[in-house]
Each structure stands twice: as C-alpha cells, then as structure tokens.
Design a protein around this motif. Structure first.
Motif, PDB file in Angstrom:
ATOM      1  N   ASN A 152     -28.563  34.492  -5.951  1.00 25.97           N
ATOM      2  CA  ASN A 152     -27.218  33.948  -5.551  1.00 25.97           C
ATOM      3  C   ASN A 152     -27.200  32.270  -5.802  1.00 25.97           C
ATOM      4  N   GLN A 153     -26.102  31.807  -6.408  1.00 24.25           N
ATOM      5  CA  GLN A 153     -26.184  30.429  -6.641  1.00 24.25           C
ATOM      6  C   GLN A 153     -25.620  29.742  -5.429  1.00 24.25           C
ATOM      7  N   ILE A 154     -26.033  28.569  -5.105  1.00 25.43           N
ATOM      8  CA  ILE A 154     -25.903  27.869  -4.052  1.00 25.43           C
ATOM      9  C   ILE A 154     -25.216  26.515  -4.567  1.00 25.43           C
ATOM     10  N   ASN A 155     -23.872  26.198  -4.147  1.00 24.33           N
ATOM     11  CA  ASN A 155     -23.190  25.094  -4.511  1.00 24.33           C
ATOM     12  C   ASN A 155     -23.773  23.676  -3.626  1.00 24.33           C
ATOM     13  N   LEU A 156     -24.187  23.185  -4.210  1.00 27.98           N
ATOM     14  CA  LEU A 156     -24.722  21.539  -3.421  1.00 27.98           C
ATOM     15  C   LEU A 156     -23.813  20.471  -3.827  1.00 27.98           C
ATOM     16  N   PRO A 157     -23.488  19.710  -2.987  1.00 29.10           N
ATOM     17  CA  PRO A 157     -23.072  18.296  -3.480  1.00 29.10           C
ATOM     18  C   PRO A 157     -24.154  17.605  -4.116  1.00 29.10           C
ATOM     19  N   THR A 158     -23.559  16.424  -4.947  1.00 30.74           N
ATOM     20  CA  THR A 158     -24.573  15.814  -5.884  1.00 30.74           C
ATOM     21  C   THR A 158     -25.823  15.262  -5.015  1.00 30.74           C
ATOM     22  N   LYS A 159     -25.442  14.735  -3.794  1.00 26.41           N
ATOM     23  CA  LYS A 159     -26.337  14.067  -3.141  1.00 26.41           C
ATOM     24  C   LYS A 159     -27.411  14.999  -2.471  1.00 26.41           C
ATOM     25  N   GLU A 160     -26.869  16.245  -2.172  1.00 33.06           N
ATOM     26  CA  GLU A 160     -27.698  17.253  -1.495  1.00 33.06           C
ATOM     27  C   GLU A 160     -28.958  17.562  -2.583  1.00 33.06           C
ATOM     28  N   PHE A 161     -28.076  17.921  -3.733  1.00 30.71           N
ATOM     29  CA  PHE A 161     -29.049  18.312  -5.142  1.00 30.71           C
ATOM     30  C   PHE A 161     -30.124  17.365  -5.265  1.00 30.71           C
ATOM     31  N   LEU A 187     -30.414   2.368  -2.215  1.00 31.19           N
ATOM     32  CA  LEU A 187     -30.432   1.441  -1.362  1.00 31.19           C
ATOM     33  C   LEU A 187     -31.502   1.070  -0.810  1.00 31.19           C
ATOM     34  N   ASP A 188     -31.643  -0.115  -0.049  1.00 29.24           N
ATOM     35  CA  ASP A 188     -32.977  -0.518   0.731  1.00 29.24           C
ATOM     36  C   ASP A 188     -32.595   0.362   2.025  1.00 29.24           C
ATOM     37  N   SER A 189     -33.745   0.272   2.739  1.00 32.71           N
ATOM     38  CA  SER A 189     -33.776   1.014   4.070  1.00 32.71           C
ATOM     39  C   SER A 189     -32.886   0.140   5.214  1.00 32.71           C
ATOM     40  N   LEU A 190     -32.229  -0.843   4.884  1.00 36.71           N
ATOM     41  CA  LEU A 190     -31.636  -1.220   5.858  1.00 36.71           C
ATOM     42  C   LEU A 190     -30.158  -0.520   6.057  1.00 36.71           C
ATOM     43  N   GLY A 191     -30.076   0.623   5.039  1.00 33.90           N
ATOM     44  CA  GLY A 191     -28.845   1.517   5.150  1.00 33.90           C
ATOM     45  C   GLY A 191     -28.961   2.249   6.372  1.00 33.90           C
ATOM     46  N   ASP A 192     -27.950   3.080   6.635  1.00 34.46           N
ATOM     47  CA  ASP A 192     -27.822   4.208   7.809  1.00 34.46           C
ATOM     48  C   ASP A 192     -28.776   5.258   7.315  1.00 34.46           C
ATOM     49  N   VAL A 193     -30.229   5.364   7.808  1.00 30.95           N
ATOM     50  CA  VAL A 193     -31.119   6.371   7.318  1.00 30.95           C
ATOM     51  C   VAL A 193     -30.968   7.556   8.113  1.00 30.95           C
ATOM     52  N   ALA A 194     -30.165   7.591   9.100  1.00 34.13           N
ATOM     53  CA  ALA A 194     -29.503   8.900   9.780  1.00 34.13           C
ATOM     54  C   ALA A 194     -28.776   9.950   8.936  1.00 34.13           C
ATOM     55  N   THR A 195     -28.283   9.097   7.603  1.00 37.74           N
ATOM     56  CA  THR A 195     -27.693  10.130   6.853  1.00 37.74           C
ATOM     57  C   THR A 195     -28.606  11.309   6.004  1.00 37.74           C
ATOM     58  N   VAL A 196     -29.968  10.686   6.092  1.00 35.08           N
ATOM     59  CA  VAL A 196     -30.925  11.462   5.472  1.00 35.08           C
ATOM     60  C   VAL A 196     -31.157  12.779   6.290  1.00 35.08           C
ATOM     61  N   THR A 197     -31.407  12.591   7.708  1.00 39.68           N
ATOM     62  CA  THR A 197     -31.478  13.727   8.542  1.00 39.68           C
ATOM     63  C   THR A 197     -30.252  14.774   8.478  1.00 39.68           C
ATOM     64  N   VAL A 198     -29.021  14.018   8.348  1.00 40.62           N
ATOM     65  CA  VAL A 198     -27.790  14.886   8.259  1.00 40.62           C
ATOM     66  C   VAL A 198     -27.941  15.904   6.996  1.00 40.62           C
ATOM     67  N   HIS A 199     -28.331  15.142   5.958  1.00 36.90           N
ATOM     68  CA  HIS A 199     -28.231  15.967   4.533  1.00 36.90           C
ATOM     69  C   HIS A 199     -29.385  16.848   4.530  1.00 36.90           C
ATOM     70  N   VAL A 200     -30.702  16.577   5.183  1.00 36.47           N
ATOM     71  CA  VAL A 200     -31.654  17.673   5.219  1.00 36.47           C
ATOM     72  C   VAL A 200     -31.238  18.679   6.030  1.00 36.47           C
ATOM     73  N   LYS A 201     -30.437  18.550   7.344  1.00 33.26           N
ATOM     74  CA  LYS A 201     -29.940  19.471   7.946  1.00 33.26           C
ATOM     75  C   LYS A 201     -29.054  20.537   7.170  1.00 33.26           C
ATOM     76  N   ARG A 202     -27.966  19.986   6.455  1.00 32.31           N
ATOM     77  CA  ARG A 202     -27.102  20.601   5.554  1.00 32.31           C
ATOM     78  C   ARG A 202     -27.959  21.544   4.460  1.00 32.31           C
ATOM     79  N   LEU A 203     -28.710  20.911   3.962  1.00 28.70           N
ATOM     80  CA  LEU A 203     -29.691  21.504   2.855  1.00 28.70           C
ATOM     81  C   LEU A 203     -30.508  22.561   3.358  1.00 28.70           C
ATOM     82  N   ARG A 204     -30.928  22.403   4.452  1.00 30.56           N
ATOM     83  CA  ARG A 204     -31.582  23.746   5.118  1.00 30.56           C
ATOM     84  C   ARG A 204     -30.786  24.813   5.441  1.00 30.56           C
ATOM     85  N   GLN A 205     -29.516  24.536   5.925  1.00 29.67           N
ATOM     86  CA  GLN A 205     -28.616  25.616   6.171  1.00 29.67           C
ATOM     87  C   GLN A 205     -28.293  26.527   4.826  1.00 29.67           C
TER      88      GLN A 205
END
Length: 229
Positions: A152-161, A187-205
């Motif tokens: 099964n091919q999984i469609n991922l948005p660019t950042k998730e890929f 970007l440097d770590s002054l960005g919102d690193v919570a987006t990493v957690t969100v993307h990891v969660k979506r990727l795992r699903q």
C-alpha cells in the motif's frame, strides 16, 4: 556512529584474524560460521557491510549473496575465498558482490578494501542513503518521494516525508526535537518545536501498525526520537 560488519566464515581462525584487524578500526563485528546463520544475522544484526566466504556449511556464499541482494540492493559485500578461478569471481560479482579477494590475503589489504567500500557508500555526513530504503514492510523511495507499507502506497505531505527521510537515513541515532526542527524545517530551535511532536504523531498513524507502540519511530524519553529499522 560505529559501523557494523558481519563476517561469514567457517574457519574460526581466519574469522577471528579479520575481526581483530577490523575492531582496531572501530568496527562492531559479528561472526557466523555457516551460511544459514549468516543469513539470519544479516536480518537481526543489520550489518553495514558483509565479508562472505564461498565454501560454507548449509548455504554457500553465492546463495547468500543472491538472497541478500533480493531484499537489500545497497549493503556492500566482499567475497573472500580460496577459490580464485575467474568464473567464480565473475559469478560472485554478477550476483551482486562489490569486491572479491582470494585467500591467502593480507588482513591489512582486506581492511583497506572494507574502509574504501564504506567511504564509497557514505554520503550526507557519513550516513548510508541508497535510493530506496527498506525496513521490514516499510519502503521509502527517496528519489520519488514515495512511501509504501507492504503493497500500500502511503501519501505523505512534504514535511512528513522529509521528517521520515531524515530519521530513516540516520538509523539508531537519537535526535532532540530542536535538532530535528533545524534539519527538517531549516530553522533554528527558536522555532516552535512542538510541530515536530505533531508531525511525528501523524507519521506514526500512517506507517506504524500500532502507533501507540511504534516499531520504527521510537521516543527516547527526555531527549527526542530515533529511527529503528
């Protein structure tokens, strides 16, 4: 990160000689004394390079080479054998071996060939990045930006890929959320690193059989994430 080498050799004296030389260079070594064990360790030990004898009990080196190439096109394989006939050399290379050295050999020469193959295989800060990554039922086509779970091919948005690509091309290496954010988002770590957690969660699903108990993207508590192939 230390690289792992599997030596498939039924002569334990020769195997230990090779092991001693390679350990001095910082490699992690496993030895298999028959073909079936060698094939098993290819899957469980997941070496970065295989040194393979031809004349082995249970399964010969040509058969192992052919089987390994059926599921892993990129791992370097060096055949080491007392058989120096041209036909055997050609057969070994045709089956997918990267190099062929005959016995008796100089351990220092073999070590040099190992290091040369490693250097040839390493890009992107020393990580192995073939065109297609295969981890059990997960396939990642780096060039085509395609991901498959089984058939099964999984469609991922660019950042998730790009997140999956970054982690998968650095297997077993732990990254903080800040480091992931810097590498994937640029970007440097002054960005919102919570987006990493969100993307990891979506990727795992999308890629994990059980997102609450993932087999690929592991949480390292108090630090960040790592990819387990």
């Amino acid at each position: 990160m230390d690289k792992k080498i599997l030596i498939v050799e039924d002569d334990l004296e020769i195997a230990n000689l090779i092991k001693d030389y390679l350990k001095r260079e910082g490699f992690i070594i496993e030895i298999a004394q028959d073909g079936l064990k060698g094939l098993q360790l290819t899957n469980t030990f997941q070496p970065d390079l295989i040194i393979l004898d031809i004349m082995l009990p249970k399964l010969n080196g040509f058969e192992i080479c052919k089987e390994v190439r059926s599921f892993n096109k990129n791992i370097p394989i060096i055949i080491v054998s007392a058989k120096d006939e041209d036909n055997d050399t050609i057969l070994g290379l045709d089956l997918g071996a990267d190099d062929y050295i005959t016995k008796p050999f100089s351990p220092s020469v073999l070590t040099a060939r190992v290091k040369a193959l490693m250097r040839r295989s390493l890009v992107n800060n020393g990580e192995i990045t073939p065109a297609i990554l295969k981890f059990q039922d997960l396939t990642i086509d780096l060039a085509g930006y395609n991901v498959f779970v089984g058939e099964n091919q999984i469609n991922l948005p660019t950042k998730e890929f790009e997140l999956l690509k970054f982690l998968a091309t650095h297997p077993r290496q732990v990254f903080t959320r800040e480091e992931i954010y810097e590498h994937v988002w640029g970007l440097d770590s002054l960005g919102d690193v919570a987006t990493v957690t969100v993307h990891v969660k979506r990727l795992r699903q999308k890629i994990e059989k059980n997102p609450t108990d993932p087999q690929y993207i592991k949480t390292v508590w108090g630090i960040g994430y790592k990819f387990e192939g």
